[in-house]
Design a protein around this motif. Structure first.
Motif, PDB file in Angstrom:
ATOM      1  N   ALA A 118      11.341  -3.860  -1.993  1.00  0.00           N
ATOM      2  CA  ALA A 118      12.766  -3.904  -1.721  1.00  0.00           C
ATOM      3  C   ALA A 118      13.670  -3.605  -0.370  1.00  0.00           C
ATOM      4  O   ALA A 118      13.811  -3.631   0.469  1.00  0.00           O
ATOM      5  N   TYR A 119      13.240  -1.602  -0.891  1.00  0.00           N
ATOM      6  CA  TYR A 119      14.083  -0.888   0.226  1.00  0.00           C
ATOM      7  C   TYR A 119      13.312  -1.049   1.518  1.00  0.00           C
ATOM      8  O   TYR A 119      13.462  -1.238   2.523  1.00  0.00           O
ATOM      9  N   LEU A 120      11.615  -1.141   1.529  1.00  0.00           N
ATOM     10  CA  LEU A 120      10.959  -0.861   2.305  1.00  0.00           C
ATOM     11  C   LEU A 120      11.333  -1.895   3.617  1.00  0.00           C
ATOM     12  O   LEU A 120      11.517  -2.445   4.687  1.00  0.00           O
ATOM     13  N   LYS A 121      11.669  -3.171   2.985  1.00  0.00           N
ATOM     14  CA  LYS A 121      11.991  -4.138   2.988  1.00  0.00           C
ATOM     15  C   LYS A 121      13.323  -4.259   3.966  1.00  0.00           C
ATOM     16  O   LYS A 121      13.459  -4.823   5.277  1.00  0.00           O
ATOM     17  N   ALA A 171       0.865  -0.823  -0.362  1.00  0.00           N
ATOM     18  CA  ALA A 171      -0.370  -0.142   0.112  1.00  0.00           C
ATOM     19  C   ALA A 171       0.567   1.202   0.342  1.00  0.00           C
ATOM     20  O   ALA A 171       0.313   2.059  -0.895  1.00  0.00           O
ATOM     21  N   VAL A 172       1.622   1.211   0.880  1.00  0.00           N
ATOM     22  CA  VAL A 172       2.538   2.528   0.722  1.00  0.00           C
ATOM     23  C   VAL A 172       3.446   2.457  -1.013  1.00  0.00           C
ATOM     24  O   VAL A 172       2.878   4.137  -1.262  1.00  0.00           O
ATOM     25  N   VAL A 173       3.374   1.485  -0.933  1.00  0.00           N
ATOM     26  CA  VAL A 173       4.014   2.173  -2.286  1.00  0.00           C
ATOM     27  C   VAL A 173       3.199   2.750  -3.423  1.00  0.00           C
ATOM     28  O   VAL A 173       3.765   3.182  -3.794  1.00  0.00           O
ATOM     29  N   ASN A 174       2.670   2.048  -3.476  1.00  0.00           N
ATOM     30  CA  ASN A 174       1.586   2.294  -4.044  1.00  0.00           C
ATOM     31  C   ASN A 174       0.404   3.964  -3.646  1.00  0.00           C
ATOM     32  O   ASN A 174       0.652   4.624  -5.407  1.00  0.00           O
ATOM     33  N   TYR A 224       4.071   5.991  -5.421  1.00  0.00           N
ATOM     34  CA  TYR A 224       4.364   6.431  -6.754  1.00  0.00           C
ATOM     35  C   TYR A 224       3.060   6.827  -7.409  1.00  0.00           C
ATOM     36  O   TYR A 224       3.084   7.630  -8.390  1.00  0.00           O
ATOM     37  N   LYS A 225       1.558   6.388  -6.517  1.00  0.00           N
ATOM     38  CA  LYS A 225       0.719   7.570  -7.027  1.00  0.00           C
ATOM     39  C   LYS A 225       0.807   9.070  -6.534  1.00  0.00           C
ATOM     40  O   LYS A 225       0.552   9.957  -7.805  1.00  0.00           O
ATOM     41  N   LYS A 226       1.887   9.305  -5.446  1.00  0.00           N
ATOM     42  CA  LYS A 226       2.206  10.567  -5.109  1.00  0.00           C
ATOM     43  C   LYS A 226       2.511  11.473  -6.816  1.00  0.00           C
ATOM     44  O   LYS A 226       2.203  13.140  -6.595  1.00  0.00           O
ATOM     45  N   THR A 283       8.890  12.700  -0.099  1.00  0.00           N
ATOM     46  CA  THR A 283       8.372  11.760  -0.044  1.00  0.00           C
ATOM     47  C   THR A 283       9.052  10.995   1.446  1.00  0.00           C
ATOM     48  O   THR A 283       8.300   9.834   1.680  1.00  0.00           O
ATOM     49  N   LEU A 284       9.722  11.242   2.104  1.00  0.00           N
ATOM     50  CA  LEU A 284       9.899  10.257   3.049  1.00  0.00           C
ATOM     51  C   LEU A 284       8.698  10.837   4.451  1.00  0.00           C
ATOM     52  O   LEU A 284       8.705  10.076   4.619  1.00  0.00           O
ATOM     53  N   GLY A 285       8.346  12.238   4.263  1.00  0.00           N
ATOM     54  CA  GLY A 285       7.270  12.814   4.991  1.00  0.00           C
ATOM     55  C   GLY A 285       5.868  11.917   4.828  1.00  0.00           C
ATOM     56  O   GLY A 285       5.380  11.539   5.634  1.00  0.00           O
ATOM     57  N   VAL A 286       6.132  11.551   3.222  1.00  0.00           N
ATOM     58  CA  VAL A 286       4.233  10.589   2.854  1.00  0.00           C
ATOM     59  C   VAL A 286       4.626   9.178   3.581  1.00  0.00           C
ATOM     60  O   VAL A 286       3.767   8.664   4.312  1.00  0.00           O
ATOM     61  N   ILE A 287       5.509   9.056   3.159  1.00  0.00           N
ATOM     62  CA  ILE A 287       6.332   7.598   4.468  1.00  0.00           C
ATOM     63  C   ILE A 287       5.578   7.864   5.398  1.00  0.00           C
ATOM     64  O   ILE A 287       5.011   6.749   6.011  1.00  0.00           O
ATOM     65  N   GLN A 288       6.127   8.582   6.615  1.00  0.00           N
ATOM     66  CA  GLN A 288       6.139   8.388   7.582  1.00  0.00           C
ATOM     67  C   GLN A 288       4.498   8.209   7.730  1.00  0.00           C
ATOM     68  O   GLN A 288       4.269   7.946   8.777  1.00  0.00           O
ATOM     69  N   ASP A 289       4.142   9.656   7.423  1.00  0.00           N
ATOM     70  CA  ASP A 289       2.612   9.636   7.348  1.00  0.00           C
ATOM     71  C   ASP A 289       1.690   8.440   6.946  1.00  0.00           C
ATOM     72  O   ASP A 289       0.858   8.157   8.345  1.00  0.00           O
TER      73      ASP A 289
END
Length: 314
Positions: free
Chosen positions: A112-115, A62-65, A68-70, A156-162
């Motif tokens: 893979a990076y998030l893993k 979900a994070v990845v999608n 990338y949508k953003k 982008t890091l902010g979006v991932i953390q949010d």
């Protein structure tokens, strides 16, 4: 009135650590030690990340999608995907969308990076790779140079953390102390990653690094010639899950489309080998983390069932 010598000597002073400024810019290990010390990143954080990895991994698709949508919703960020990466030799769409070959390839690497973020941060290799990720976004270490301006990296890091914050806080059964511990640890890792991006963008410490060679070209996913990011295994895993779930990658269900979690829970299979959260990797329109809450709950149920079965077999 100036304080007397006697009153000054009577005060208790906290110990002050010495930090060598030059080392911060010439030794990654010294920089990481300083960041860990300043952020109080220690064994409690490593334990929280280890025990919480299963919850983070459940959210990765979900994070990845969402990310990338953003990124593809703004022309200034989408244009970055018109540059070929060092690991991609396939066809490229001139105007990329979520189904473009280069975007599918980049999604695979982000998964893979998030893993990798769920691996062992007690090892220096973990932080070396995060530093390499920062370097490669400034055009260094790539056969096809790519420079991403820092403003886009930061948000982008902010979006991932949010996304991760909301999902973990929304978990229905994870005890609050564990939520707090996991969020604190994740926040520290993300802010260290942020520093390992910014150090390649700012000019601080240039007097120490002038003339240093940072241009060693390695393929993405490699560090010192060793493969540390297995995007092929990630692709294989995703394909296997998709085959097992009617062509859609686990763990997301078609409920993402309907937004009706109660109805989806009633209609989704919950036993056997079929994952109850399948079918939404391409149905991400309007997706928010609100749609991911049952993913963590399902993972919790799965782990609880597994633990019970394991205890019974002993």
């Amino acid at each position: 009135m100036a304080p007397s010598a006697s009153s000054s000597s009577a005060r208790t002073r906290a110990p002050m650590q010495h930090i060598d400024r030059k080392e911060l810019y010439t030794s990654l290990e010294a920089r990481i030690r300083y960041l860990h010390s300043f952020l109080d990143f220690g064994t409690d954080d490593i334990e929280a990340l280890s025990s919480g990895a299963k919850y983070i991994q459940a959210l990765i698709p979900a994070v990845v999608n969402i990310v990338y949508k953003k990124l593809l919703s703004y022309d200034i960020t989408a244009r970055a995907f018109q540059t070929r990466s060092t690991a991609f030799e396939g066809p490229m769409d001139e105007v990329p969308d979520e189904e473009s070959p280069q975007i599918l390839h980049r999604k695979m690497f982000l998964r893979a990076y998030l893993k990798k973020l769920c691996s062992d941060p007690s090892q220096m290799e973990f932080w070396e790779y995060l530093d390499k990720v920062g370097m490669m976004h400034t055009g260094l270490g790539r056969s096809h140079p790519l420079h991403i301006e820092y403003i886009h990296i930061g948000v982008t890091l902010g979006v991932i953390q949010d996304i991760l914050n909301e999902a973990i806080l929304s978990h229905p059964r994870l005890p609050m102390p564990r939520k707090i511990a996991l969020l604190k640890a994740l926040g520290k890792v993300i802010w260290i990653q942020n520093d390992l991006f910014t150090r390649w963008y700012v000019h601080d410490g240039e007097e120490f690094t002038d003339g240093m060679d940072f241009g060693v070209v390695e393929k993405e996913g490699f560090l010192h010639g060793k493969k540390v990011l297995d995007e092929t295994a990630e692709a294989s895993s995703s394909s296997s899950s998709a085959a097992a779930n009617g062509g859609s990658a686990c763990p997301f269900s078609s409920v993402v489309e309907s937004k009706d979690w109660a109805a989806a829970s009633a209609s989704s299979p919950t036993s056997g080998s079929t994952c109850p959260f399948s079918g939404a990797s391409k149905a991400m329109e309007g997706l928010s983390i609100e749609d991911q809450k049952p993913v963590l709950a399902a993972k919790d149920n799965e782990d609880a069932t597994s633990d019970t079965t394991e205890k019974a077999s002993r």
